[in-house]
Design an enzyme around this catalytic site. Structure first.
Site, PDB file in Angstrom:
ATOM      1  N   HIS A   1       6.793  98.399 -21.852  1.00 19.77           N
ATOM      2  CA  HIS A   1       5.326  98.360 -21.888  1.00 19.77           C
ATOM      3  C   HIS A   1       4.817  99.792 -21.719  1.00 19.77           C
ATOM      4  O   HIS A   1       4.665 100.287 -20.602  1.00 19.77           O
ATOM      5  CB  HIS A   1       4.781  97.459 -20.776  1.00 19.77           C
TER       6      HIS A   1
ATOM      7  N   TYR B   1      -0.254  88.381 -29.322  1.00 19.88           N
ATOM      8  CA  TYR B   1      -0.650  88.504 -27.910  1.00 19.88           C
ATOM      9  C   TYR B   1      -0.513  89.946 -27.424  1.00 19.88           C
ATOM     10  O   TYR B   1      -1.436  90.537 -26.863  1.00 19.88           O
ATOM     11  CB  TYR B   1       0.210  87.577 -27.036  1.00 19.88           C
ATOM     12  N   HIS B   2       0.650  90.526 -27.644  1.00 24.21           N
ATOM     13  CA  HIS B   2       0.918  91.855 -27.099  1.00 24.21           C
ATOM     14  C   HIS B   2       0.171  92.953 -27.840  1.00 24.21           C
ATOM     15  O   HIS B   2       0.027  94.060 -27.338  1.00 24.21           O
ATOM     16  CB  HIS B   2       2.424  92.125 -27.099  1.00 24.21           C
TER      17      HIS B   2
ATOM     18  N   ASP C   1      11.862  99.031 -19.158  1.00 28.99           N
ATOM     19  CA  ASP C   1      10.472  98.600 -19.324  1.00 28.99           C
ATOM     20  C   ASP C   1       9.883  99.238 -20.578  1.00 28.99           C
ATOM     21  O   ASP C   1       9.755 100.457 -20.666  1.00 28.99           O
ATOM     22  CB  ASP C   1       9.661  98.997 -18.088  1.00 28.99           C
TER      23      ASP C   1
ATOM     24  N   TYR D   1       4.965  80.479 -17.778  1.00 24.19           N
ATOM     25  CA  TYR D   1       6.021  81.398 -18.207  1.00 24.19           C
ATOM     26  C   TYR D   1       6.841  81.736 -16.972  1.00 24.19           C
ATOM     27  O   TYR D   1       6.314  82.310 -16.017  1.00 24.19           O
ATOM     28  CB  TYR D   1       5.335  82.632 -18.796  1.00 24.19           C
TER      29      TYR D   1
ATOM     30  N   LYS E   1       9.571 107.181 -19.197  1.00 22.55           N
ATOM     31  CA  LYS E   1       9.702 105.758 -18.888  1.00 22.55           C
ATOM     32  C   LYS E   1      11.179 105.456 -18.631  1.00 22.55           C
ATOM     33  O   LYS E   1      11.941 105.204 -19.564  1.00 22.55           O
ATOM     34  CB  LYS E   1       9.163 104.896 -20.036  1.00 22.55           C
TER      35      LYS E   1
END
Length: 672
Positions: free
Chosen positions: A546, A158-159, A544, A4, A540
């Site tokens: 996440h 995945y996440h 971003d 990636y 945040k």
């Protein structure tokens, strides 16, 4: 076999891709930067500090041309990790392929295009669930009819695992997303019923493989079994090829540690084996993270190491030469049967709520993930879940791989952002895409930028497929921010539920426990300050998305007795400071994993000082290299926390200490 990759600029990423292909990589996996993922141009205020950091910036057709220069797209298999703006990036890719003379019906690759997991874990969503599902539906219908070898969606569990999902949650939420998408495509009427098998056959999945080897392998067998059942019974697909569960894997990043990072190599290998050893559950494509991802951006050498791990397995071992070596195992079969039963029950619950989109909007899915992640963190802190080098076997020899931390990761030159910002301004000032194509002819045959954007908004306000209008925007020289901005005008924006309020208490606070001690510190400090309750703002800044770490801090601070102000992701420093002042907080906690801390944290500090609130301590958490941590503390940050600081209760105790220090209170003589 892919890594990636993408960073800094289109030119730098093109050089990296061509180098990786020369090393034996057999496909491309494009990482886009956060402004590109969230539909902003690099000169937007929210893009500050984010340009080129976690991927390549692609602002317009010129960037896409440079990204794939000298790479024949008709011969390439390209994966693009892009979701909210997936339609836009696919349009740019198609136009570049056309300019290369490619037959677009031969283009092969994947656009991730899974917006549900963005609402739940990665946070690069832009539009509300309804319009987002429409963009996905339109893309799928367009590719089935025009780019038949393309995978228009890669349902990405995945996440979900990165956000704390159990195997049951990972399978159930991914399957519920697939059902929502397939139902929407079927109900749109854009694909004839007799061709619906082609739609099902183009659905692919992107799955996480964690370190629990047997559980992960059984998860993959359960995934395939449930997919076969859903496609046959719900959609009537009889062709086994169209029903095949097609999936790729990136192995787990959640379990990679900053402490003793050399241990990450064997974790990565073990996780890869979980999705390759069993032939009946073998991944079609595998991406491996680099050993040092918990420290910062991997260098090209680190990515090469991950590629070589795959090549040794494929070309030196005999792993690929045998039939399924687990077939007939009663242990494996029992585990798979149990997973299938639990997943079908959870999928049924989501169906009863109205499906995946309704479960997003109600906050159910997010609160479940926040809760399971909180439970995992609690097990780690209690020592029930062992992590070598973190909560057991912590003594270590000096590590030559990280002896010089400043060279153990790649850094992005801050000057890159200024160059990209200048370049997009130049593009807007000089673009003549439409006049070049039309030879100064009829502008309604080859529309200008403004005409293309008006056409896009008109299509969005109606019910036609948006892909053609998007392609025309790409050809006209529209920028990423302009395309997304036009759709924002029609669709609006969406702030997803945070899941914090509904998360149950995961850590006990009985007398004598660490949390009970911290609760006492919180209560005594609030009493001494005469403030009722201590107030913590969790912010945040930047793009971003996440938010897992921020959510866990918010939940534990709440359980420790704080009043927590957490408004979710994507805030400017100005908004964070305004909220801190309005809520009269005792501490500001900033969470950043994208690398933009060097730009955004000092901005928050400056604004607090200018507002007369320099006495509010600011703490920072995230993927922060040692050198940057030193700079942040020198700039006035009270404390910096990175992945090695795994004890959340301890972090909350440290926050109380910083509040006491800032308010000139004596230290409390109680251990945290």
């Amino acid at each position: 076999m892919r890594t990636y990759a993408g960073h800094s600029t289109a030119e730098a990423s093109n050089e990296l891709y061509r180098r990786n292909l020369a090393k034996g990589q057999t496909g491309l996996s494009v990482a886009f930067d956060l402004p590109t993922q969230t539909g902003y141009d690099p000169d937007h205020i929210l893009a500050r500090g984010e340009v080129g950091r976690v991927g390549v910036p692609v602002s317009h057709l010129g960037d896409m041309r440079r990204l794939f220069q000298d790479i024949p797209l008709e011969q390439m298999n390209t994966s693009m990790t892009i979701n909210a703006t997936a339609m836009w990036l696919l349009a740019l890719y198609q136009v570049v392929a056309e300019e290369q003379g490619a037959d677009i019906t031969k283009l092969q690759g994947t656009t991730q295009n899974d917006i549900v997991k963005e609402y739940l874990s990665r946070g690069t969503h832009v539009f509300p669930p309804g319009p987002s599902l429409r963009l996905t539906t339109d893309m799928i219908a367009y590719t089935v009819n025009n780019i038949p070898k393309w995978n228009p969606i890669n349902i990405c569990s995945y996440h979900l695992q990165e956000a704390g999902a159990t195997p049951v949650q990972e399978i159930s939420y991914a399957m519920s997303t697939a059902i929502a998408v397939l139902d929407a495509v079927r109900d749109s009427g854009q694909v004839p019923a007799d061709r619906f098998g082609e739609v099902v056959g183009r659905i692919s999945f992107f799955v996480n493989a964690g370190v629990r080897f047997i559980e992960e392998m059984c998860k993959m067998r359960a995934f395939g079994r449930i997919w076969g059942k859903v496609t046959r019974e719900r959609y009537g697909i009889e062709d086994p090829k169209q029903r095949r569960f097609r999936y790729g894997v990136q192995v787990n990043s959640l379990g990679l540690t900053e402490a003793q990072p050399e241990n990450n190599v064997q974790r990565i290998v073990l996780e890869m084996l979980a999705v390759t050893l069993s032939k009946d559950a073998r991944a079609r494509a595998v991406q491996l993270p680099a050993w040092n991802e918990a420290l910062g951006l991997p260098r090209p050498w680190d990515q090469q190491w991950s590629l070589r791990i795959q090549q040794v397995l494929a070309h030196e071992s005999d792993l690929l030469e045998y039939e399924d070596i687990f077939a007939g195992s009663h242990v494996i079969e029992a585990k798979v049967d149990a997973l299938v039963a639990e997943c079908l029950a959870e999928i049924g619950r989501i169906e009863e709520m109205g499906g995946a989109m309704a479960a997003v909007e109600s906050g159910y899915l997010k609160s479940q993930l926040v809760s399971s992640h909180a439970e995992r963190r609690a097990r780690i802190e209690a020592g029930e879940e062992k992590i070598v080098g973190v909560n057991c076997f912590e003594s270590t020899e000096e590590n030559p791989l990280t002896a010089d931390l400043d060279t153990a990761i790649m850094t992005v030159d801050p000057a890159v952002e200024a160059g990209v910002v200048a370049a997009v301004g130049k593009w807007r000032a000089e673009r003549q895409e439409s006049t070049d194509r039309q030879g100064n002819g009829d502008p309604f045959v080859f529309p200008t930028v403004l005409q293309a954007l008006e056409r896009l908004k008109e299509a969005a306000a109606g019910d036609e497929n948006l892909m053609e209008a998007t392609l025309e925007c790409a050809r006209a020289g529209v920028t990423t921010g302009e395309w997304a901005g036009a759709l924002r005008e029609v669709f609006g924006e969406y702030r997803a539920p945070t899941g914090v309020a509904g998360a149950p208490v995961a850590v006990p606070a009985e007398a004598g426990t660490p949390l009970a001690v911290v609760r006492e510190k919180v209560a005594r400090t609030a009493e001494e300050l005469g403030s009722g309750r201590l107030r913590l703002l969790v912010g945040k800044p930047g793009l971003d998305g996440h938010s897992n770490g921020a959510e866990q801090i918010a939940v534990r601070a709440r359980d420790a007795g704080f009043e927590v102000v957490y408004q979710g992701i994507r805030l400017t420093p100005e908004q964070i400071v305004s909220a801190a002042l309005a809520e009269d907080v005792h501490c500001v906690g900033l969470s950043i994993l994208s690398g933009s801390h060097t730009e955004l944290v000092p901005d928050v500090l400056t604004r607090l000082r200018e507002s007369g609130a320099a006495d509010i301590p600011v703490i920072v958490g995230g993927i922060i290299p040692n050198g940057d941590a030193v700079d942040l503390r020198r700039a006035g940050v009270a404390a910096v926390f990175t992945p090695k600081d795994f004890g959340i209760t301890e972090i909350i105790g440290r926050i109380v200490d910083e509040i006491r220090k800032a308010n000139k209170l004596d230290p409390l003589e109680v251990p945290a």
